[in-house]
Design a protein around this motif. Structure first.
Motif, PDB file in Angstrom:
ATOM      1  N   PHE A 283       0.834  -1.209   0.000  1.00 16.69           N
ATOM      2  CA  PHE A 283       0.000   0.000   0.000  1.00 16.69           C
ATOM      3  C   PHE A 283       0.867   1.257   0.000  1.00 16.69           C
ATOM      4  N   TYR A 284       1.803   1.242  -0.947  1.00 10.34           N
ATOM      5  CA  TYR A 284       2.537   2.483  -1.211  1.00 10.34           C
ATOM      6  C   TYR A 284       1.542   3.598  -1.531  1.00 10.34           C
ATOM      7  N   LYS A 285       0.493   3.245  -2.223  1.00  5.32           N
ATOM      8  CA  LYS A 285      -0.614   4.165  -2.453  1.00  5.32           C
ATOM      9  C   LYS A 285      -1.926   3.467  -2.080  1.00  5.32           C
ATOM     10  N   TYR A 286      -2.847   4.240  -1.505  1.00  6.40           N
ATOM     11  CA  TYR A 286      -4.210   3.729  -1.316  1.00  6.40           C
ATOM     12  C   TYR A 286      -5.084   4.503  -2.294  1.00  6.40           C
ATOM     13  N   VAL A 287      -5.457   3.830  -3.388  1.00  8.24           N
ATOM     14  CA  VAL A 287      -6.112   4.479  -4.516  1.00  8.24           C
ATOM     15  C   VAL A 287      -7.620   4.300  -4.411  1.00  8.24           C
ATOM     16  N   VAL A 288      -8.346   5.392  -4.597  1.00 12.84           N
ATOM     17  CA  VAL A 288      -9.811   5.371  -4.543  1.00 12.84           C
ATOM     18  C   VAL A 288     -10.357   6.046  -5.794  1.00 12.84           C
ATOM     19  N   LEU A 289     -11.250   5.358  -6.485  1.00 12.93           N
ATOM     20  CA  LEU A 289     -11.939   5.952  -7.623  1.00 12.93           C
ATOM     21  C   LEU A 289     -13.157   6.720  -7.124  1.00 12.93           C
ATOM     22  N   LEU A 290     -13.247   7.999  -7.520  1.00  9.71           N
ATOM     23  CA  LEU A 290     -14.399   8.818  -7.200  1.00  9.71           C
ATOM     24  C   LEU A 290     -15.521   8.551  -8.198  1.00  9.71           C
ATOM     25  N   ARG A 306     -11.024  22.122   4.927  1.00  2.00           N
ATOM     26  CA  ARG A 306     -11.911  21.908   6.069  1.00  2.00           C
ATOM     27  C   ARG A 306     -11.360  20.908   7.083  1.00  2.00           C
ATOM     28  N   PHE A 307     -10.523  19.965   6.610  1.00  2.00           N
ATOM     29  CA  PHE A 307     -10.059  18.894   7.505  1.00  2.00           C
ATOM     30  C   PHE A 307      -8.535  18.814   7.616  1.00  2.00           C
ATOM     31  N   ASP A 308      -7.839  19.659   6.878  1.00  2.00           N
ATOM     32  CA  ASP A 308      -6.368  19.684   6.913  1.00  2.00           C
ATOM     33  C   ASP A 308      -5.760  18.355   6.490  1.00  2.00           C
ATOM     34  N   VAL A 309      -6.387  17.716   5.512  1.00  2.00           N
ATOM     35  CA  VAL A 309      -5.898  16.461   4.947  1.00  2.00           C
ATOM     36  C   VAL A 309      -5.467  16.723   3.510  1.00  2.00           C
ATOM     37  N   ARG A 310      -4.230  16.427   3.206  1.00  2.00           N
ATOM     38  CA  ARG A 310      -3.701  16.654   1.861  1.00  2.00           C
ATOM     39  C   ARG A 310      -3.763  15.372   1.050  1.00  2.00           C
ATOM     40  N   LEU A 311      -4.391  15.442  -0.114  1.00  2.00           N
ATOM     41  CA  LEU A 311      -4.414  14.332  -1.059  1.00  2.00           C
ATOM     42  C   LEU A 311      -3.529  14.711  -2.243  1.00  2.00           C
ATOM     43  N   ALA A 312      -2.553  13.893  -2.548  1.00  2.00           N
ATOM     44  CA  ALA A 312      -1.638  14.197  -3.652  1.00  2.00           C
ATOM     45  C   ALA A 312      -1.029  12.900  -4.159  1.00  2.00           C
ATOM     46  N   GLY A 313      -0.218  13.028  -5.199  1.00  2.00           N
ATOM     47  CA  GLY A 313       0.508  11.865  -5.705  1.00  2.00           C
ATOM     48  C   GLY A 313      -0.353  10.883  -6.458  1.00  2.00           C
ATOM     49  N   GLU A 314      -1.268  11.397  -7.311  1.00  5.16           N
ATOM     50  CA  GLU A 314      -2.080  10.483  -8.110  1.00  5.16           C
ATOM     51  C   GLU A 314      -1.188   9.589  -8.980  1.00  5.16           C
ATOM     52  N   VAL A 315      -1.779   8.453  -9.439  1.00  8.14           N
ATOM     53  CA  VAL A 315      -1.000   7.472 -10.210  1.00  8.14           C
ATOM     54  C   VAL A 315      -1.734   7.076 -11.504  1.00  8.14           C
ATOM     55  N   TYR A 316      -1.831   7.987 -12.421  1.00 13.35           N
ATOM     56  CA  TYR A 316      -1.308   9.364 -12.439  1.00 13.35           C
ATOM     57  C   TYR A 316      -2.423  10.267 -12.939  1.00 13.35           C
ATOM     58  N   ALA A 342      -8.474  10.329 -14.645  1.00  8.05           N
ATOM     59  CA  ALA A 342      -9.240  11.563 -14.426  1.00  8.05           C
ATOM     60  C   ALA A 342      -9.990  11.593 -13.105  1.00  8.05           C
ATOM     61  N   ARG A 343     -10.213  10.428 -12.464  1.00 10.80           N
ATOM     62  CA  ARG A 343     -11.142  10.466 -11.333  1.00 10.80           C
ATOM     63  C   ARG A 343     -10.705   9.693 -10.088  1.00 10.80           C
ATOM     64  N   HIS A 344      -9.423   9.447  -9.919  1.00 11.94           N
ATOM     65  CA  HIS A 344      -9.008   8.794  -8.686  1.00 11.94           C
ATOM     66  C   HIS A 344      -8.263   9.767  -7.786  1.00 11.94           C
ATOM     67  N   VAL A 345      -8.229   9.429  -6.509  1.00  9.59           N
ATOM     68  CA  VAL A 345      -7.410  10.133  -5.523  1.00  9.59           C
ATOM     69  C   VAL A 345      -6.628   9.093  -4.733  1.00  9.59           C
ATOM     70  N   CYS A 346      -5.580   9.546  -4.049  1.00  7.93           N
ATOM     71  CA  CYS A 346      -4.778   8.668  -3.201  1.00  7.93           C
ATOM     72  C   CYS A 346      -4.854   9.170  -1.765  1.00  7.93           C
ATOM     73  N   LEU A 347      -5.352   8.325  -0.871  1.00  6.81           N
ATOM     74  CA  LEU A 347      -5.437   8.701   0.536  1.00  6.81           C
ATOM     75  C   LEU A 347      -4.060   8.590   1.190  1.00  6.81           C
ATOM     76  N   PRO A 348      -3.752   9.441   2.160  1.00  3.32           N
ATOM     77  CA  PRO A 348      -2.437   9.379   2.802  1.00  3.32           C
ATOM     78  C   PRO A 348      -2.204   8.036   3.487  1.00  3.32           C
TER      79      PRO A 348
END
Length: 374
Positions: A283-290, A306-316, A342-348
């Motif tokens: 789980f180098y990345k935890y990938v979630v499709l929106l 609002r929550f001070d959570v940074r989402l970054a480092g999409e693949v890709y 186009a529609r995924h994010v990576c959770l920290p």
């Protein structure tokens, strides 16, 4: 409390060990291709049940060297459309033409069908990328396809330290596996890379190429067009220390992922990439499709502000053919790659992530998703 997208983790004791090693290295003056590089190679090979390891200056160098070793110059190399720049760039620098293939959505990986669709008589190699630390169940079918066509399968295992499928470690499925030790990776040496292989011939060729094509270290006898791809002893010392933490880092990251998966299960429209049966991810990345149609930038902004959570480092976030430098890459239709990019994010996920941080991420994603869905 801010939750960053990634965090480099060295304990106080590890920092002290590295500092002592650097002092020793500087006192001996043995700064490159010395005993620490050899120990790091041996340790990383053992952790992945590989016969041979060659430490190099970066993951990109590892991939380029592997491709040079299999002779791709003047031919084509198949790569997935949703990979990092370096995967295709390594093929270009090795003298080949990258050809893009589509992927499937559950692992973000190539399939035998998508590869076969772009093969040609000029295909020399296929690069399988283990995105986020997931090894696709299609890996054996891909290897069989490559073997049948006389094509080299190379693993871009930059994300896959400590990962396995059906008990077989990353780096063991192709002719060679290329790993990265960039600072955000599960194991880092600051900068660096590693080639794993069962081929003694490839190992020997890689050692020549990494040191300016010399026939032997310390000579001025050049037998190949190599480059300065050595790993310094200081980087090897950092990597050697960090490698000792691999198992505990992977276990903690897996526990974070388990909590995320349980929390996201009741939320309609959020689809995480989960381990296939028999797979073991770091789980180098935890990938979630929106959900389709979600404003990804808006989603990320809401959880940040609002929550001070940074989402970054999409693949890709952009497939390769949408990168300006690769606008002319050869490819056919790439609908899956276009969609998932186009529609995924990576959770920290951090190797020392706390329960409170996990709770904060879950609250942020759950709340923002519910509001956008409602």
């Amino acid at each position: 409390m801010a939750v960053p997208p990634a965090r480099v983790v060295f304990s106080e004791s590890d920092r002290s060990t590295v500092a002592a090693a650097v002092t020793e290295i500087l006192s001996t003056g043995e700064l490159t291709l010395g005993p620490r590089t050899e120990r790091f190679e041996a340790g990383f090979a053992a952790a992945h049940e590989a016969s041979h390891a060659v430490a190099v200056a970066s993951g990109t160098a590892a991939l380029e060297i592997a491709l040079r070793c299999v002779g791709v110059a003047g031919r084509e190399v198949v790569v997935p459309a949703n990979t990092f720049y370096a995967t295709a760039a390594a093929a270009v620098h090795a003298g080949a033409k990258p050809v893009l293939a589509d992927i499937e959505a559950s692992t973000f990986a190539l399939t035998a069908e998508s590869v076969e669709a772009v093969l040609s008589p000029d295909t020399a190699a296929v690069v399988l990328v283990h995105i986020g630390g997931l090894i696709t169940p299609a890996v054996d079918e891909l290897r069989q396809l490559c073997d049948a066509r006389g094509i080299a399968l190379i693993e871009d295992a930059a994300h896959a330290h400590g990962c396995s499928y059906l008990g077989r470690p990353a780096g063991s499925f192709g002719l060679a596996g290329a790993f990265s030790f960039y600072p955000t990776k599960v194991v880092t040496s600051g900068e660096g890379g590693m080639i794993l292989t069962e081929s003694a011939e490839l190992r020997d060729e890689a050692r020549i190429l990494r040191d300016q094509g010399k026939g032997a270290f310390g000579t001025n006898h050049h037998v190949r067009h190599g480059a300065s791809w050595r790993l310094s002893e200081v980087n090897a010392a950092v990597g050697e220390v960090h490698l000792r933490r691999l198992k505990e880092f992977v276990e903690l990251r897996r526990s974070v992922a388990e909590r995320y998966t349980a929390a996201l299960a009741p939320l309609p429209g959020l689809d995480p990439l989960v381990e296939p049966p028999g797979g073991r991810s770091n789980f180098y990345k935890y990938v979630v499709l929106l959900p389709r149609g979600t404003d990804r930038d808006g989603f990320k902004r809401e959880v940040r502000e609002r929550f001070d959570v940074r989402l970054a480092g999409e693949v890709y976030e952009l497939p390769l053919h949408r990168q300006p430098v690769f606008a002319d890459l050869v490819h056919g239709p790439l609908p899956v790659a276009e969609d998932v990019c186009a529609r995924h994010v990576c959770l920290p996920v951090h190797s020392d992530m706390t329960d409170d941080e996990v709770d904060q991420v879950i609250a942020a994603v759950s709340t923002v998703h519910s509001e956008l869905a409602g």
